[in-house]
Design a protein around this motif. Structure first.
Motif, PDB file in Angstrom:
ATOM      1  N   VAL A 224       0.504  -1.127   0.002  1.00 29.20           N
ATOM      2  CA  VAL A 224       0.123   0.228   0.019  1.00 29.20           C
ATOM      3  C   VAL A 224       1.219   1.234   0.069  1.00 29.20           C
ATOM      4  N   PRO A 225       2.255   1.519   0.833  1.00 24.40           N
ATOM      5  CA  PRO A 225       2.444   2.412   1.072  1.00 24.40           C
ATOM      6  C   PRO A 225       3.374   2.580  -0.522  1.00 24.40           C
ATOM      7  N   PHE A 226       3.710   1.839  -1.269  1.00 21.01           N
ATOM      8  CA  PHE A 226       4.821   1.370  -2.615  1.00 21.01           C
ATOM      9  C   PHE A 226       3.857   2.384  -3.333  1.00 21.01           C
ATOM     10  N   ILE A 227       2.095   1.558  -3.396  1.00 22.00           N
ATOM     11  CA  ILE A 227       0.783   2.529  -4.659  1.00 22.00           C
ATOM     12  C   ILE A 227       0.568   3.819  -4.089  1.00 22.00           C
ATOM     13  N   TYR A 228       0.144   4.440  -2.858  1.00 20.38           N
ATOM     14  CA  TYR A 228       0.477   5.758  -2.799  1.00 20.38           C
ATOM     15  C   TYR A 228       0.954   6.449  -3.799  1.00 20.38           C
ATOM     16  N   SER A 229       2.553   6.138  -2.697  1.00 20.93           N
ATOM     17  CA  SER A 229       4.081   7.035  -3.737  1.00 20.93           C
ATOM     18  C   SER A 229       3.853   6.843  -5.204  1.00 20.93           C
ATOM     19  N   ALA A 230       3.195   5.959  -5.741  1.00 21.66           N
ATOM     20  CA  ALA A 230       3.880   5.978  -6.854  1.00 21.66           C
ATOM     21  C   ALA A 230       2.866   6.672  -7.368  1.00 21.66           C
ATOM     22  N   ALA A 231       1.241   6.430  -7.171  1.00 21.20           N
ATOM     23  CA  ALA A 231       0.615   7.450  -7.646  1.00 21.20           C
ATOM     24  C   ALA A 231       1.211   9.108  -7.286  1.00 21.20           C
ATOM     25  N   GLN A 232       1.112   9.039  -6.995  1.00 21.26           N
ATOM     26  CA  GLN A 232       1.359  10.677  -6.333  1.00 21.26           C
ATOM     27  C   GLN A 232       1.889  10.979  -7.562  1.00 21.26           C
ATOM     28  N   LYS A 233       3.002  10.265  -8.159  1.00 17.58           N
ATOM     29  CA  LYS A 233       3.879  11.313  -9.569  1.00 17.58           C
ATOM     30  C   LYS A 233       2.977  11.163 -10.171  1.00 17.58           C
ATOM     31  N   PHE A 234       2.600  10.554 -10.290  1.00 18.54           N
ATOM     32  CA  PHE A 234       1.263  11.073 -11.801  1.00 18.54           C
ATOM     33  C   PHE A 234       0.394  11.251 -11.699  1.00 18.54           C
ATOM     34  N   GLU A 235      -0.353  12.397 -10.128  1.00 19.24           N
ATOM     35  CA  GLU A 235      -1.500  13.112 -10.241  1.00 19.24           C
ATOM     36  C   GLU A 235      -1.440  13.948 -10.672  1.00 19.24           C
ATOM     37  N   THR A 236      -0.578  14.658 -12.334  1.00 23.19           N
ATOM     38  CA  THR A 236      -0.920  15.520 -12.419  1.00 23.19           C
ATOM     39  C   THR A 236      -1.691  16.108 -13.772  1.00 23.19           C
ATOM     40  N   ASP A 237      -1.755  17.503 -14.444  1.00 20.01           N
ATOM     41  CA  ASP A 237      -2.843  18.039 -15.079  1.00 20.01           C
ATOM     42  C   ASP A 237      -4.040  17.393 -14.355  1.00 20.01           C
ATOM     43  N   GLY A 238      -4.797  17.296 -14.202  1.00 21.32           N
ATOM     44  CA  GLY A 238      -5.611  17.057 -13.120  1.00 21.32           C
ATOM     45  C   GLY A 238      -6.236  15.652 -13.255  1.00 21.32           C
ATOM     46  N   THR A 239      -5.016  14.780 -13.280  1.00 21.77           N
ATOM     47  CA  THR A 239      -5.062  12.834 -12.462  1.00 21.77           C
ATOM     48  C   THR A 239      -5.487  13.269 -10.864  1.00 21.77           C
ATOM     49  N   ARG A 240      -6.883  12.962 -10.750  1.00 21.33           N
ATOM     50  CA  ARG A 240      -6.851  12.348  -9.433  1.00 21.33           C
ATOM     51  C   ARG A 240      -6.867  10.455  -9.167  1.00 21.33           C
ATOM     52  N   PHE A 241      -6.241   9.616  -8.371  1.00 24.57           N
ATOM     53  CA  PHE A 241      -6.342   8.123  -7.936  1.00 24.57           C
ATOM     54  C   PHE A 241      -7.420   8.151  -6.783  1.00 24.57           C
ATOM     55  N   VAL A 242      -8.289   6.992  -7.405  1.00 23.37           N
ATOM     56  CA  VAL A 242      -9.273   6.615  -6.573  1.00 23.37           C
ATOM     57  C   VAL A 242      -8.930   4.919  -5.538  1.00 23.37           C
ATOM     58  N   PHE A 243      -8.279   5.083  -4.670  1.00 26.14           N
ATOM     59  CA  PHE A 243      -8.417   3.750  -3.892  1.00 26.14           C
ATOM     60  C   PHE A 243      -9.104   3.440  -3.322  1.00 26.14           C
ATOM     61  N   SER A 244      -9.640   1.979  -3.736  1.00 16.17           N
ATOM     62  CA  SER A 244     -10.081   0.937  -2.940  1.00 16.17           C
ATOM     63  C   SER A 244     -10.169  -0.245  -3.142  1.00 16.17           C
ATOM     64  N   GLY A 245     -10.615  -1.057  -2.453  1.00 13.84           N
ATOM     65  CA  GLY A 245     -10.381  -2.333  -2.056  1.00 13.84           C
ATOM     66  C   GLY A 245      -9.929  -2.742  -0.370  1.00 13.84           C
ATOM     67  N   THR A 246     -10.090  -4.013   0.148  1.00  7.86           N
ATOM     68  CA  THR A 246      -9.710  -4.013   1.243  1.00  7.86           C
ATOM     69  C   THR A 246      -8.256  -3.649   2.095  1.00  7.86           C
ATOM     70  N   PRO A 247      -7.516  -3.934   1.036  1.00  5.84           N
ATOM     71  CA  PRO A 247      -5.789  -4.364   1.420  1.00  5.84           C
ATOM     72  C   PRO A 247      -5.260  -2.564   1.987  1.00  5.84           C
ATOM     73  N   PHE A 248      -6.354  -1.555   1.434  1.00  2.61           N
ATOM     74  CA  PHE A 248      -5.832   0.096   1.774  1.00  2.61           C
ATOM     75  C   PHE A 248      -6.116   0.143   2.854  1.00  2.61           C
ATOM     76  N   HIS A 249      -8.134  -0.682   3.475  1.00  2.00           N
ATOM     77  CA  HIS A 249      -8.545  -0.140   4.556  1.00  2.00           C
ATOM     78  C   HIS A 249      -7.982  -1.036   5.776  1.00  2.00           C
ATOM     79  N   SER A 250      -7.471  -2.502   5.507  1.00  2.00           N
ATOM     80  CA  SER A 250      -6.810  -2.893   6.046  1.00  2.00           C
ATOM     81  C   SER A 250      -4.918  -2.104   6.769  1.00  2.00           C
ATOM     82  N   TYR A 251      -4.709  -1.723   6.248  1.00  2.00           N
ATOM     83  CA  TYR A 251      -3.554  -0.696   5.951  1.00  2.00           C
ATOM     84  C   TYR A 251      -3.478   0.148   6.824  1.00  2.00           C
TER      85      TYR A 251
END
Lengths: 764, 212
Positions: A224-251
């Protein structure tokens, strides 16, 4: 003579300590060897009474959890589809570098479609549905003409026409796609990815399954922390990532809860240690108390494991009550050890305290003995845990602590400065009792509806911040969150598939099950028989499309070769169907076959429960509701058990105390319970499992306070012991009320409220 | 002599201009939808490696702002209409089948892409296809390749061919041939003829394009 007696008694308690602890350890080691390791049970279903349905639920839950606990969904959101897709592609490429994923999907490839067509072409004669068979039976001419018309249509593939003039392959594909559409998310294939336009924005989906390591909690390899940090790099130009699924909540819950609890525990433990050090001016009592807690908790764990071969996580939660009792015993010993100059040795300290300690032990242990007879395995575990833990703590206090050398300087400085008589106790005690009772009465009048046992496990986890926003948005966009299902059981694979088909007709909502893809053999035979009847018509269709006699013969040969083959679960399925079947088909366990019918929504729970009731071997499961009502039953049973304990203890106390003292003692737990119920009701909370656990702890500790108090009425040292015991317990447990982790907060709040009421009632 | 030479050069240039009249992509696009409704007859030939002979059919077609419609009359009566939001199929028994793009996004995407062919909007066309346009001797051709990877799983290319000529200030454009190449290399060739233009659809024609 007296000394001799004391020595003999010391031997007895020391021996008792050694024998008890050695016995438990031996049993534990034997159990570990027998079970090849130590198991912790976190399955919430095991708290329910053992019966056939709980086993079914547990098996189904294990299968679904196995799938869902590692699945993640990431939606790339942007007003412009191309930008959303582009960001999803970047993130996908970045995530692909990680070994934390079992699989990761972004693209819908052409291979999947051709794989599916090949597969369906092989099984086309077996997969007609009820409606198609009906049309073939009632209007054969129409069916043939439609096949010819289909051949002329643009975008209709003719790849298999020489062995499939009726386009059975396409019909099977439509049936499969319809089933998948009913089961899945609202995302659709588009431009090579899964996407959806929702409220003016485009969403492109990345779906992944984490490996065991990638989903492991409290591990550096958690993805999960790896996914968050990878996604942060590409949240540009109006893009936002929406995360869902049990692993995010468990983490989120595990990391925030463990961080928070460790911060709270550390601060409160430091505070307790400082107070104790300030009082005793020696590390011996602190270390001895800590050792007592650790040893008694360890022995309690060993005892439970020896008897049950596993330890439930909730038993450990409940086991926190042990810390309170353990600290109590230790403090009472060490305050007299440090301050009572008239007691010359540790043995004398023990003798002086023995009546209070023994009564406290008997009264508490009695509760747990009764609890052991409850028909829930979990309650039995809790009873054994607390019983053995408290006994261990008692034996440490009476068998080991007296061996500690009495200090040279015997004075607790602060004790001399406290005035315990600054008010009129008789009046104050009456006022206090009246206030608590009035508060309870007013609460009953104003918040009567909250005076009930009600559990809702979904309230035990509160989402926060972006994860909360993401979960809500993802739920809307994906439009998919199955929480209830029907579990179908049978003695054979075919029996289960037949039951599924029969049940599907009764289900009011869209649903998906194994028989949508693999009809029972009996039905496949029907489909093949219908196709056999149509062999003569194939001639007309073939000739209309320009084929010749040898083509007709070839088709007949293809049919003859296939007509005795039946599609079963042993077949190799296209990967997209395989994934679904892994979730829907549980398989064989102990001679019984299990599967799941998964509705995409539940319009009426009662209707499903009725369907399950009427069919043998069919169960309806709403996990959240079932666990909640299981907890309700458990909570009520604990309440009843403690009601009985209360009466038994009352009778027992009468043997040692006068009527007036007995009533006084009995009034303390009653006032504590009144205070807890009133505070919970006034704050809009029902009494639920964790509140009751808090109440049980207070019940034991509250009784201890008043027993020590009445047993040593004139002793300022004992009074101080009670104050110190209250302070340490209130700080260590009360601080848990500050936690945002709901179960911990509830236990903390219940303990703090009840303990405060018990303390003041005892002191007054 | 000099005058005669100049006259010949002038004539040559004039005739070249007349016979090699070229039109832009925009002119063809807007010319295609200049008329409210275009209707005519078509022949369709479906060719596949799996077939022994091509499957030939014929009927009438309609191109409107709402969508396009093929009414096959031979060898049987069927109707296929494609609008921006849905696809209508009516079989020879009169059974109507609607595939709605709002409930099925893949079909929605196919319908939108196909209808953009006949919308005459350069923007829409280029949004959905990679376009290779050429025009020579009054004959224009367009080679279209779907940009959407999901559509390209079914459809490889579409080739359009037609004529164009100046009529006063306006450009008169006709679509005469269409060739669809499927992903498996199956071919569907259309030829359009007898085009007429009108302002309004008949009730029956409205029914063909209607969802209800």
């Amino acid at each position: 003579m007296k000394k001799k007696n004391g020595s003999a008694k010391t031997d007895f308690y020391f021996l008792a300590f050694v024998v008890f602890h050695a016995a438990v350890l031996c049993l534990f080691l034997f159990a570990v060897v027998k079970n090849k390791g130590v198991k912790l049970d976190s399955d919430l279903f095991s708290m329910m009474p053992e019966n056939s349905s709980s086993k079914v639920y547990s098996i189904a839950d294990e299968n679904i959890s196995k799938q869902s606990s590692k699945n993640i969904f990431i939606l790339a959101e942007n007003e412009d589809f191309k930008k959303a897709k582009n960001s999803a592609e970047h993130l996908y490429n970045e995530l692909k570098k990680s070994a934390a994923f079992e699989n990761l999907e972004l693209y819908t490839d052409s291979l999947a479609l051709s794989q599916m067509q090949e597969f369906l072409n092989k099984w086309k004669f077996n997969l007609l549905n009820e409606n198609q068979i009906k049309v073939m039976e009632t209007s054969p001419q129409e069916f043939c003409e439609k096949a010819v018309q289909k051949a002329y249509q643009p975008a209709v593939s003719l790849d298999f026409i020489n062995e499939d003039p009726f386009f059975l392959n396409q019909m099977a594909l439509e049936n499969y796609l319809l089933a998948v559409e009913k089961s899945g998310t609202a995302m659709s294939p588009g431009d090579g990815v899964l996407r959806r336009s929702f409220e003016g924005k485009w969403y492109v989906m990345i779906k992944g399954e984490l490996t065991e390591k990638g989903s492991a909690l409290a591990s550096r390899e958690n993805a999960v922390p790896f996914i968050y940090s990878a996604a942060q790099k590409f949240e540009t130009d109006g893009t936002r990532f929406v995360f869902s699924g049990t692993p995010f909540h468990s983490y989120a819950s595990s990391s925030s809860a463990s961080k928070e609890i460790s911060v709270i525990s550390t601060i409160s433990l430091i505070a307790v240690a400082v107070i104790l050090f300030f009082v005793f001016r020696s590390p011996v009592p602190i270390l001895a108390s800590l050792c007592s807690i650790l040893i008694s908790s360890g022995i309690a764990f060993c005892a439970v494991y020896s008897l049950f071969s596993n330890v439930h996580l909730l038993t450990l939660v409940f086991g926190t009550s042990l810390i309170g009792s353990s600290i109590d015993y230790s403090l009472h010993f060490f305050i007299n050890w440090k301050n009572s100059c008239e007691l010359k040795s540790g043995r004398e300290v023990r003798s002086y305290l023995l009546k209070g300690l023994s009564l406290s032990l008997i009264s508490t242990e009695l509760c747990y003995v009764l609890l052991f007879f409850a028909p829930f395995a979990l309650l039995k575990q809790m009873a054994v845990f607390s019983f053995s833990g408290i006994l261990s703590s008692f034996l440490i206090t009476t068998g080991i602590f007296p061996l500690i050398k009495i200090p040279a300087e015997r004075k607790i400085l602060i004790l001399g400065k406290i005035n315990f008589n600054f008010f009129n106790r008789k009046i104050a005690s009456k006022i206090f009792a009246a206030v608590v009772l009035c508060f309870t009465f007013i609460s009953v009048l104003l918040f009567g509806k909250n005076f009930k046992v009600k559990n809702n496990i979904s309230n035990l986890y509160e989402m926060e911040g972006r994860l909360k926003e993401d979960t809500i948005l993802s739920y809307k966009v994906l439009n998919y969150s199955p929480s209830s299902w029907l579990i179908v059981t049978g003695k054979s694979e075919q029996e289960v598939l037949e039951k599924e088909m029969k049940l599907k007709e009764k289900i009011p909502d869209k649903s998906i099950c194994t028989s949508d893809f693999i009809p029972p053999v009996s039905f496949q035979k029907k489909s093949i028989a219908e196709n056999e009847k149509f062999l003569p018509y194939a001639e007309d269709v073939f000739y209309s499309l320009g084929f010749e006699e040898n083509d007709v013969e070839f088709y007949k040969d293809v049919f003859a070769e296939s007509k005795n083959s039946f599609l079963t679960l042993n077949e190799k399925f296209p990967s997209s169907i395989e994934t679904l079947l892994q979730m829907l088909w549980i398989g064989e366990r102990d001679g019984t076959f299990y599967s799941i019918i998964l509705p995409s929504e539940i319009s009426n729970q009662d209707e499903y429960r009725q369907i399950a009731k009427l069919e043998e071997g069919v169960f309806f499961e709403n996990k959240v509701q079932d666990i909640s009502s299981g907890l309700d039953n458990l909570t009520k049973l604990i309440l009843v058990m403690f009601g009985i304990s209360y009466i038994v203890i009352f009778v027992l106390l009468k043997f040692f105390f006068t009527w007036s003292e007995t009533f006084k003692i009995a009034s303390i737990p009653f006032l504590s319970v009144c205070a807890i119920c009133s505070v919970f009701a006034a704050t809009g909370n029902s009494l639920e499992f964790f509140a009751i656990i808090g109440m049980v702890l207070v019940f034991g500790l509250g009784l201890d306070y008043i027993i020590y108090r009445i047993s040593n009425k004139s002793s300022r040292t004992e009074l101080f012991g009670i104050v110190l015991s209250f302070l340490t317990t209130a700080i260590s447990f009360g601080s848990l009320a500050l936690s945002s982790f709901v179960p911990v907060h509830i236990i903390g709040a219940a303990i703090f409220t009840g303990l405060t009421a018990a303390f003041f009632a005892t002191m007054l | 002599m000099k005058k005669k030479f100049l006259f010949l050069v002038f004539n040559f240039l004039f005739l070249s201009a007349a016979f090699c009249e070229e039109f832009s992509f925009d002119e063809i696009c807007s010319g295609l939808v200049k008329n409210e409704i275009t209707c005519g007859s078509f022949t369709q030939e479906k060719k596949s490696a799996s077939l022994k002979r091509p499957l030939k059919s014929s009927g009438k077609y309609l191109i409107t702002k709402e969508g396009v419609c093929w009414k096959t009359e031979k060898p049987f009566n069927t109707i296929l209409s494609v609008t921006e939001n849905y696809i209508v199929q009516i079989d020879s028994y009169g059974n109507k089948n609607i595939t709605d793009g709002s409930s099925n996004e893949v079909f929605g995407c196919i319908a939108e892409t196909l209808s953009s062919l006949f919308k005459g909007s350069r923007e829409k066309l280029e949004q959905n296809f990679t376009v290779d346009f050429s025009c020579k001797d009054k004959i224009w051709t367009m080679a279209l390749e779907p940009k959407d990877k999901t559509i390209s799983l079914i459809l490889k290319n579409i080739f359009l061919e037609g004529t164009a000529e100046n009529q006063g200030e306006a450009v008169f454009v006709q679509l005469e041939k269409m060739k669809v190449v499927q992903e498996n290399d199956d071919l569907i060739e259309y030829e359009f003829a007898n085009q007429i233009y009108k302002k309004e659809l008949s009730d029956e024609e409205k029914e063909w394009l209607s969802k209800n």
